[in-house]
Enzyme design. Structure first.
Site, mmCIF file in Angstrom:
data_model
loop_
_atom_site.group_PDB
_atom_site.id
_atom_site.type_symbol
_atom_site.label_atom_id
_atom_site.label_comp_id
_atom_site.label_asym_id
_atom_site.label_seq_id
_atom_site.Cartn_x
_atom_site.Cartn_y
_atom_site.Cartn_z
ATOM 1 N N ASP A 1 0.555 -1.453 -0.337
ATOM 2 C CA ASP A 1 -0.488 -0.222 0.052
ATOM 3 C C ASP A 1 0.348 1.316 0.063
ATOM 4 O O ASP A 1 1.636 1.358 0.545
ATOM 5 C CB ASP A 1 -0.617 0.251 1.130
ATOM 6 C CG ASP A 1 -1.884 1.290 1.378
ATOM 7 O OD1 ASP A 1 -1.850 1.967 0.656
ATOM 8 O OD2 ASP A 1 -1.963 1.267 2.583
ATOM 9 N N ASP B 1 0.618 0.610 6.076
ATOM 10 C CA ASP B 1 1.571 0.960 7.531
ATOM 11 C C ASP B 1 -0.386 1.267 8.312
ATOM 12 O O ASP B 1 0.423 1.510 9.591
ATOM 13 C CB ASP B 1 1.652 2.936 6.733
ATOM 14 C CG ASP B 1 0.071 3.635 6.530
ATOM 15 O OD1 ASP B 1 -0.745 2.790 7.163
ATOM 16 O OD2 ASP B 1 0.808 4.474 6.113
ATOM 17 N N ASP C 1 -5.944 0.263 7.123
ATOM 18 C CA ASP C 1 -5.910 -0.884 6.475
ATOM 19 C C ASP C 1 -5.950 -2.140 6.756
ATOM 20 O O ASP C 1 -5.648 -3.225 6.404
ATOM 21 C CB ASP C 1 -4.452 -1.018 5.404
ATOM 22 C CG ASP C 1 -3.358 -0.704 6.071
ATOM 23 O OD1 ASP C 1 -3.576 -0.365 7.397
ATOM 24 O OD2 ASP C 1 -2.574 -0.369 5.712
#
Lengths: 73, 668
Positions: free
Chosen positions: B331, B554, B558
């Site tokens: 990501d 991170d 997510d």
């Protein structure tokens, strides 16, 4: 069902831990159980109403299969 | 009597005494053999009783446990079988062997318990990093309290040379901290006001005043300890398989032993005594413990090693899955880029100013700004000066920051604007098309009309009606890729990761350029979060049998992706509950280089676990086969059994001796 974490002190043999796991898993009211021979952590997912009796029986199983490990309720 | 009782209960003493007696007995046997001394009654009695005492000291607890279990009708256990084997050896007059069986069994057991305690050290080492007393400011006084009594937002003082008790943000003081115990970073980290410091780190040289961010239970240190502890409970496939196998192992050995004792003599007419001895060999190897222990021991060593390198792996199952990783999905936000902009070029639309003059003006206008653009211009100026070029200093007045738009300033009668498309349209400019893959800010001036400031500006930020507005230039910036990233990604490829993918919410063209720079195989930009998730699911659907997909995020927003991936890796997110819950691997050090490292640790751990299994099983099978042919005898069985235990343990400890892994990303 709720999950509780307990510990045994001293050392247990690895094969015995597997045996103890099997027997505790068969107890009435136990969803799942995992024992770590490395850290002595015992995690039992159990029916909270039967908690007392399950722990007592678990201790008996410990004492029978691996007397050198002290399972603390 | 009391003394003997204590001796038998102390494993180390027991082994020492029994082994000494045993060796003493062996020496007598040897001397009488070499010297050809007549084997007479007193000497025979002496040696036999020496072996017998050694046997009793070493074997008492095994015999007693076997007996206790027997009274509970449990005889399918190694205690009973070891007792049987040694008693059998006594029965056929093999006194040294009987003593050896018990002594080496106990040595094996002792080695296992030492191994377990040694491995537990990785967690107890972490516990040692916690602090009992911390200094907190209350009502203008410094009080010493237990860290658990400190609340979020309180101010603590951390003396030089002491461990940081709680996660906190520095409000006064500048110094260095040693985070090596938590992140594996060997160099001290410079910290300043505003920096976050992790509990468990060592404050090296100055007093720091800091505001507490988390209670003890939520602090980094305790989270790591808790996760490491919990990790031991999550078992991989191999571990489950071996535990299941162990259940059948003992019965299989018993059946084999019985067949050995009965069948061949009946078929071939060999004497029963010949096969009785071979049967005993099988009983000697009846304890599956070393085999069963070797797997969790290896995994636990791997988990421990990882945790000292700032990599918290949540269980043996994760090690197994990550060792088989085929695709790694990134990501992009924050994981691959520095979050800094780099000035790529200036496109000038004017003849009035040279490019150097434009840059000098822009630099002056951005002087007071903390925006990324301003940072980037300043860094560019520093680079120019470092190269020996001079950057002109320009005087500007009335600097003003226009939030969400840019900046404005005046030089003599001319007002200059630097900002985004929105600002340009505010001042009535239509901007030209620029290279889509770059971030852009525009530079404009307004010279015609003395701008009537506050009166003409509305709250929405419309700047008034201006005439004689000219677009001077556009500044084009690249999103800076972290310097070390390409090498790390190459290393991952070298380690056999087939596919690297990047799914980002950023502009397509930006993502494309970055993917090319980084050598990423599959990329897509302008994706909404749910679409990112969809792409990840596609990758999971595409993977080969037994291979896995990892997702690196991170930890902010997510969590769904972290949980659906086979291995979710959250970077620098130990503080976020959702990330820690959803991820399988949590990196306490915010460095991508931890990923190839985690991969190497997982692979090595898994390989050693498999080696141990093959070794242990192989040797046991070898003993069975050799015994069948009457080769090797009981000594071979005894040494094979204790040898397996020792080799497996030593092999597992090889994991923590990480010297063979090159930790730095130098390999690329």
């Amino acid at each position: 069902m709720k999950t509780i974490r307990l510990r045994f002190t001293g050392t247990a043999c690895a094969a015995c831990c597997a045996k103890i796991e099997d027997e505790i898993r068969k107890l009435n009211g136990v969803g799942d159980v995992s024992i770590s021979v490395m850290t002595g952590l015992v995690k039992i997912k159990l029916d909270s109403e039967k908690k007392e009796s399950i722990l007592k029986e678990s201790k008996a199983i410990f004492d029978r299969i691996e007397p050198s490990a002290q399972f603390q309720i | 009597m009391e003394k003997i009782k204590r001796l038998i209960q102390d494993d180390k003493q027991k082994i020492k005494v029994a082994l000494t007696l045993f060796l003493f007995g062996l020496v007598i046997l040897l001397i009488t053999n070499i010297r050809g001394i007549e084997w007479h009654i007193p000497l025979e009695l002496l040696t036999k009783s020496t072996f017998l005492i050694a046997y009793g000291i070493a074997g008492f607890s095994v015999l007693r446990t076997a007996w206790n279990k027997l009274t509970q009708k449990d005889w399918m256990n190694e205690f009973f079988l070891m007792s049987l084997a040694s008693l059998g050896a006594l029965a056929i007059g093999e006194w040294p062997e009987a003593a050896a069986i018990m002594i080496f069994y106990e040595i094996g057991e002792y080695a296992q318990s030492i191994a377990i305690f040694r491995s537990r050290k990785s967690i107890s080492d972490l516990l040692d990093l916690s602090v009992d007393i911390c200094v907190v400011e209350r009502n203008g006084e410094h009080v010493e309290v237990d860290p658990s009594e400190v609340e979020i937002g309180e101010i603590i003082l951390i003396p030089a040379g002491s461990r940081i008790p709680l996660d906190a943000e520095i409000i006064e003081g500048r110094g260095e901290i040693d985070t090596s115990a938590l992140t594996g970073e060997s160099l001290p980290v410079a910290v300043d006001v505003g920096d976050k410091i992790m509990s468990g780190s060592l404050n090296l040289n100055t007093v720091l005043r800091a505001k507490v961010d988390a209670t003890v239970d939520d602090s980094t240190l305790y989270r790591i300890i808790e996760l490491s502890d919990e990790a031991s409970l999550r078992k991989g496939k191999t571990e489950r398989l071996i535990s299941r196998f162990a259940r059948y192992y003992t019965p299989i050995v018993i059946v084999l032993a019985f067949l050995f004792a009965v069948l061949p003599p009946l078929i071939t007419g060999d004497p029963f005594s010949m096969w009785f001895e071979r049967t005993l060999n099988l009983l000697v190897i009846s304890c599956p413990c070393a085999l069963v222990l070797s797997v969790p021991l290896s995994y636990f060593s791997g988990l421990g090693l990882a945790s000292t390198r700032g990599i918290v792996i949540k269980g043996g199952d994760v090690i197994e899955r990550f060792a088989q990783v085929e695709t790694i999905v990134f990501d992009k936000t924050g994981t691959l880029t520095t979050g800094k902009l780099e000035l790529s070029r200036i496109e000038s639309y004017t003849d009035h100013f040279s490019e150097d003059e434009l840059f000098a003006l822009a630099l002056a206008l951005e002087r007071g700004s903390t925006h990324l653009v301003a940072d980037s211009l300043r860094r560019f100026a520093e680079q120019l000066e470092a190269r020996g070029e001079t950057v002109a200093t320009v005087e500007v007045q009335d600097l003003e920051e226009l939030p969400g738009r840019g900046v404005r300033g005046r030089r003599d009668d001319i007002v200059f604007y630097i900002g985004n498309t929105r600002l340009m349209s505010d001042i009535g400019l239509v901007v030209p098309e620029t290279d889509e893959s770059l971030s852009v800010v525009f530079f404009a001036m307004c010279s015609g009309v003395e701008e009537k400031r506050d009166s003409e500006r509305t709250e929405e930020g419309v700047l008034g009606y201006l005439t004689d507005v000219d677009l001077l230039a556009s500044f084009l910036f690249e999103d800076e890729v972290r310097e070390e990233i390409p090498a790390i990604l190459r290393k991952l490829k070298k380690l056999g990761v087939k596919k690297l993918a990047m799914y980002s919410g950023d502009r397509k063209s930006v993502v494309k350029r970055q993917a090319q720079v980084l050598g990423i195989d599959r990329y897509e930009g302008e994706l909404l979060p749910q679409c990112k998730l969809q792409r990840l699911e596609d990758d999971i659907a595409e993977k080969r049998h037994n291979m896995n997909v990892a997702f690196v995020g991170d930890g902010i927003n997510d969590a769904p992706a972290l949980s659906i991936a086979d291995v979710g890796i959250a970077m620098g997110a130990i503080g976020s509950d959702a990330a820690v819950e959803a991820a399988d691997i949590v990196l306490t050090r915010d460095e991508l280089s931890a990923i190839p490292e985690a991969l190497q640790i997982s692979r090595k751990t898994k390989r050693i676990a498999v080696e141990n299994i093959i070794l242990a099983l192989g040797l046991k099978v070898a003993v069975v086969v050799l015994s069948f042919f009457g080769i090797g005898g009981m000594w071979a069985a005894i040494f094979a059994d204790v040898g397996v235990t020792l080799i497996c343990i030593a092999n597992s400890f090889r994991i923590t001796r990480g010297s063979k892994l090159d930790w730095r990303h130098a390999g690329a």
